[in-house]
Enzyme design. Structure first.
Site, PDB file in Angstrom:
ATOM      1  N   PHE A   1       0.859  -1.171   0.000  1.00 29.43           N
ATOM      2  CA  PHE A   1       0.000   0.000   0.000  1.00 29.43           C
ATOM      3  C   PHE A   1       0.898   1.226   0.000  1.00 29.43           C
ATOM      4  CE2 PHE A   1      -2.350   3.519   1.785  1.00 29.43           C
ATOM      5  CZ  PHE A   1      -3.506   3.481   1.033  1.00 29.43           C
TER       6      PHE A   1
ATOM      7  N   ASP B   1       9.719   2.753   1.581  1.00 29.48           N
ATOM      8  CA  ASP B   1       8.536   3.510   1.963  1.00 29.48           C
ATOM      9  C   ASP B   1       8.386   3.398   3.483  1.00 29.48           C
ATOM     10  OD1 ASP B   1       6.020   4.436   2.598  1.00 29.48           O
ATOM     11  OD2 ASP B   1       5.023   3.523   0.878  1.00 29.48           O
TER      12      ASP B   1
ATOM     13  N   LYS C   1       3.344  11.199   6.827  1.00 30.77           N
ATOM     14  CA  LYS C   1       2.550  11.026   8.034  1.00 30.77           C
ATOM     15  C   LYS C   1       3.147  11.723   9.249  1.00 30.77           C
ATOM     16  CE  LYS C   1       0.059   6.922   6.491  1.00 30.77           C
ATOM     17  NZ  LYS C   1      -1.151   7.642   6.114  1.00 30.77           N
TER      18      LYS C   1
END
Length: 414
Positions: A155, A240, A269
């Site tokens: 994801f 990531d 984030k």
């Protein structure tokens, strides 16, 4: 840290006011989410308050965007001061927070250069562009032939480019056709990466831990094996670390657990401290400098507010306190989760203050368990394949960790 909250309250019903507000939002918002029936109005640390006046323990932390908790006082003060002074210039002009932000993030990552963006998906797309450009300019891959290996179960965001190599039908079905050049291999297998590598391979894109897939931790040695393969075959390792980075796993980066330094860090984030969207791609000059003026950019990327908050986040991380809390409280969390009954829980995965609780066959859905937790004033979220994600803010107290797992045990037994 103590909770300051009543941990002995009765089950909380969904109030009429909450239902009314959810219905009001449903009228004019796109139906791309199905949130739990709670409406939050304020938060502090690991706790939030709903419009029903009830306090809830947040053990999702905005998918790690809230690593430092809700309304972290130092970060809020930084943002408040910056908002009153300067927020945005675009990158057409320099501002006085930009150089420090880039220096801070580069130092944290032990890299030379930073390309700031806003969202995680933007940072992933930026890293993909960077890797392709490097492949053409440095490696000499023929024009428009570059390939970037991806992993099943990934994801990396919601853009057309990214969902094209997702293996989640909800993410990709109905959105094609997709850009070519992203072969997918089994996550956790170095041999699969080796077999997929060709003379046109320029990079592999990997999550050190797959969050959305259910907090999947790869086998020991996987990341180190990928690093060695990349070195041997002259390809870039793109990590990531949007969810796994910045203290979540007990180290600054999840790659640190294997002593691995990727060629490119992808951050997001928590870099915005839970206040503003901030993301970044971080690499050494031999990779980053293939991008020239006019070839990539963002109006809001690297804005003054984002840079001020991002620098504040780096300062918090450089104390080491948050990584230590994640390690210590993570051990406590996983010890408690390991005691949950085997007829309810098939497996617990994770690292640090991050866990995926895999429900046993025959149990209610993870969504149902999360609704039961909501009634017990704990906010959690289901992931794919019957997994409950637990990823509280790193400021959570030991007492609250214990209480959250007690509530989970109750929800499983209901």
């Amino acid at each position: 840290m103590t909770t300051g909250h009543n941990l002995d309250a009765e089950l909380v019903p969904v109030t009429a006011a909450t239902r009314a507000e959810l219905a009001r939002a449903d009228v004019h918002s796109a139906h791309n989410y199905s949130p739990l029936p709670v409406v939050i109005e304020s938060g502090s640390g690991a706790w939030v308050r709903g419009i029903d006046g009830v306090d809830y323990l947040d053990v999702l932390a905005g998918y790690s965007a809230l690593n430092f908790g809700h309304a972290h006082p130092e970060l809020v003060e930084i943002a408040r001061e910056q908002i009153g002074r300067l927020t945005l210039t675009s990158r057409a002009f320099q501002h006085d927070r930009f150089a420090q932000f880039c220096a801070d993030v580069a130092r944290l990552c032990r890299k030379d250069a930073v390309l700031p963006m806003n969202t995680g998906a933007e940072a992933v797309e930026t890293a993909l562009k960077l890797a392709r450009k490097w492949g053409y300019d440095v490696k000499g891959v023929p024009h428009d032939r570059a390939e970037i290996i991806t992993c099943s179960g990934n994801f990396h965001g919601r853009t057309i480019g990214v969902v094209g190599f997702s293996s989640d039908p909800d993410a990709r079905d109905g959105f094609g056709p997709f850009p070519p050049g992203f072969p997918s291999v089994e996550y956790g297998s170095v041999d699969a990466v080796a077999d997929a590598t060709t003379e046109n391979t320029v990079a592999i894109l990997v999550e050190p831990i797959q969050g959305e897939a259910g907090v999947l931790v790869p086998p020991d040695g996987y990341l180190a094996g990928v690093r060695r393969l990349c070195d041997a075959r002259g390809i870039l390792m793109l990590a990531d670390e949007i969810q796994s980075g910045l203290g979540r796993t007990g180290e600054t980066f999840a790659c640190d657990h294997e002593g691995v330094v990727p060629d490119v860090y992808i951050l997001g984030k928590a870099l915005g401290g839970g206040l503003v969207p901030v993301s970044a791609v971080v690499a050494d000059r031999d990779v980053m400098d293939v991008i020239h003026p006019g070839q990539h950019g963002s109006t809001f990327g690297g804005n003054a507010l984002a840079c001020a908050v991002g620098s504040g986040v780096v300062r918090l991380l450089e104390t080491g306190d948050y990584q230590r809390r994640s390690r210590e409280l993570g051990r406590h969390l996983h010890a408690l989760l390991a005691e949950l009954p085997g007829d309810c829980v098939a497996e617990v995965r994770g690292r640090g203050l991050w866990a995926g609780v895999q429900l046993a066959s025959g149990q209610p859905s993870a969504r149902v368990i999360c609704e039961r937790l909501l009634a017990r004033r704990v906010l959690a979220k289901d992931a794919h394949e019957g997994t409950i994600r637990i990823a509280p803010p790193l400021v959570i107290s030991r007492e609250d960790v214990t209480w959250a797992v007690e509530k989970l045990a109750e929800a499983l037994a209901e």
